[in-house]
Design a protein around this motif. Sequence first.
Motif, short mmCIF file in Angstrom:
data_model
loop_
_atom_site.label_atom_id
_atom_site.label_comp_id
_atom_site.label_asym_id
_atom_site.label_seq_id
_atom_site.Cartn_x
_atom_site.Cartn_y
_atom_site.Cartn_z
N GLU A 15 2.29 30.65 7.28
CA GLU A 15 2.24 29.68 6.19
C GLU A 15 1.73 28.33 6.70
O GLU A 15 1.84 28.01 7.89
N ASP A 16 1.17 27.55 5.77
CA ASP A 16 0.71 26.21 6.13
C ASP A 16 1.89 25.31 6.47
O ASP A 16 2.98 25.45 5.89
N GLY A 17 1.66 24.37 7.39
CA GLY A 17 2.63 23.31 7.60
C GLY A 17 2.66 22.42 6.37
O GLY A 17 1.73 22.45 5.54
N LYS A 18 3.70 21.62 6.23
CA LYS A 18 3.86 20.82 5.02
C LYS A 18 2.67 19.90 4.75
O LYS A 18 2.22 19.77 3.60
N ALA A 19 2.15 19.25 5.79
CA ALA A 19 1.05 18.31 5.58
C ALA A 19 -0.19 19.01 5.04
O ALA A 19 -0.86 18.52 4.13
N CYS A 20 -0.49 20.17 5.59
CA CYS A 20 -1.67 20.91 5.14
C CYS A 20 -1.45 21.46 3.73
O CYS A 20 -2.35 21.41 2.88
N THR B 9 0.82 -1.20 0.00
CA THR B 9 0.00 0.00 0.00
C THR B 9 0.86 1.26 0.00
O THR B 9 1.98 1.27 0.52
N PHE B 10 0.31 2.31 -0.58
CA PHE B 10 1.04 3.57 -0.72
C PHE B 10 0.22 4.70 -0.11
O PHE B 10 -0.97 4.83 -0.35
N ASN B 11 0.88 5.53 0.70
CA ASN B 11 0.24 6.74 1.21
C ASN B 11 1.31 7.69 1.71
O ASN B 11 2.50 7.38 1.65
N CYS B 12 0.86 8.84 2.19
CA CYS B 12 1.76 9.88 2.67
C CYS B 12 1.44 10.16 4.13
O CYS B 12 0.29 10.44 4.46
N PHE B 13 2.45 10.10 4.99
CA PHE B 13 2.25 10.20 6.44
C PHE B 13 3.06 11.36 7.02
O PHE B 13 4.18 11.61 6.59
N TYR B 14 2.47 12.01 8.04
CA TYR B 14 3.08 13.22 8.59
C TYR B 14 2.96 13.25 10.11
O TYR B 14 2.03 12.68 10.69
N GLU B 15 3.89 13.97 10.74
CA GLU B 15 3.77 14.26 12.16
C GLU B 15 2.76 15.38 12.35
O GLU B 15 2.54 16.20 11.45
N GLU B 16 2.17 15.46 13.54
CA GLU B 16 1.13 16.46 13.78
C GLU B 16 1.65 17.89 13.60
O GLU B 16 0.93 18.76 13.11
N LYS B 17 2.89 18.12 13.98
CA LYS B 17 3.43 19.48 13.86
C LYS B 17 3.43 19.96 12.41
O LYS B 17 3.42 21.17 12.15
N GLN B 18 3.41 19.03 11.46
CA GLN B 18 3.40 19.41 10.04
C GLN B 18 2.02 19.82 9.56
O GLN B 18 1.87 20.29 8.44
N LEU B 19 1.01 19.64 10.41
CA LEU B 19 -0.34 20.08 10.08
C LEU B 19 -0.62 21.48 10.61
O LEU B 19 -1.58 22.13 10.19
N LYS B 20 0.20 21.92 11.52
CA LYS B 20 -0.07 23.19 12.18
C LYS B 20 0.52 24.37 11.41
O LYS B 20 1.54 24.25 10.73
N GLU B 21 -0.14 25.50 11.55
CA GLU B 21 0.30 26.71 10.88
C GLU B 21 1.64 27.17 11.45
O GLU B 21 1.88 27.11 12.65
N LYS B 22 2.53 27.62 10.56
CA LYS B 22 3.83 28.10 11.00
C LYS B 22 3.70 29.49 11.62
O LYS B 22 2.69 30.17 11.46
N LYS B 23 4.75 29.92 12.30
CA LYS B 23 4.72 31.22 12.96
C LYS B 23 4.54 32.37 11.97
O LYS B 23 3.99 33.42 12.30
N ASN B 24 5.00 32.16 10.73
CA ASN B 24 4.87 33.21 9.72
C ASN B 24 3.53 33.17 9.00
O ASN B 24 3.30 33.92 8.05
#
Length: 276
Positions: A62-67, A45-60
Motif C-alpha cells: 500500500e501507499d504511504g500516507k503522503a503518497c 500559509t497553509f500546507n501539508c507536511f510529511y516525513e519521508e517514511k510516509q512517502l514510501k510504499e508499505k510492506k503490504n
Amino acid sequence: MPVEEPCKRYYLPLLGNPSDDIELQRKYKTAFGSACYVAADANATFNCFYEEKQLKEKKNGEDGKACADAKRIAEIFGAAPYSKNYKCVKDSGTDDYSLQVGPDPAIKIYIKLGDAPLETSLIEINGMPAEVNGPYQNLVEPSNVGPGKDFHCEKIDNIEQRVRILQVNRKAHGGKIHSDLAGFTYPCGVDENCKPKICTEPDILKNPESTPNQYDPERAEVHHVVRRKDKRLCPWGTNSNKNAAVISGKLNRHLTNNDPSSDEVKRINQVPAYTP
C-alpha cells in the motif's frame, strides 16, 4: 531528544489557494488530517507536511500516507481526479519525489523537501482560533522561551522553571498539588472485559519530590498545552509559562500523543491565574 532546526519535511503541491480560502483549507484538513496546518508566519500559509517514511510504499504494497494523500489532491479540490495507478518515486540527484498522475509519464506532480514552518499555536475553539493562556501566565518568563523547549531547561528567579511552576500550584492549594485538568475524561485502554475504558483526571496529585517513580500515574508533571513537538516531530509549543499546565503523568502521556483539543484548551484557559 533534540528538536530539528530547521525542520525539513515533504510538502504537497496543493491545488487552489487554501491559505486564503478557508473552506478549501478545511477540506484538505478533513481529508489529510494533522499533516495539514496553518503556519505561524505573517501570511498564515497553509500546507501539508510529511516525513519521508510516509512517502514510501508499505510492506503490504500500500501507499504511504503522503503518497496516498497526494493522489487525492485533485478530487479534494474539485478537479478531475488524478490517476491512482502509479507510485511515488524519488528523483535521482535530488531529495524530491514525483508522482505520475495521468497516462502520459510527463503528467506528474512533485512532492518536494523544504523547511516546514512553525505551526500556529492558536487552537480552534467554536470555529475561532484561540491563544492558550494558562494559569501560570503571571509568572516571570525565563530568559529563553522558544518552540520545542522543555520546562526543566530554564530557570525563573534562579529556580528551575518546572519546579517554580509546581511551587506556585502548591502554594495556591494549601500545600498540595492539584491538577489543572481535574475531572478531564479521556480514553485509556480497555477493561477486563475488553471494553473501552474511560479515565478521569484526579484532583490531587503526588508530589514528584517524594515520588521517585517517574512513571507513577498520579505523579504531578508540567505539561505543554500546545505540544512541544507537532505531529511531524517538529518544534511547536514553547516553554512560556502561559503554555504550562500541571497534570498527572498518566494524562500527560496520553495527551502528548494527541493534538490539543478545544475542550482541553477551554479548561486550561478557564483556570484562574495563580499568584506567583
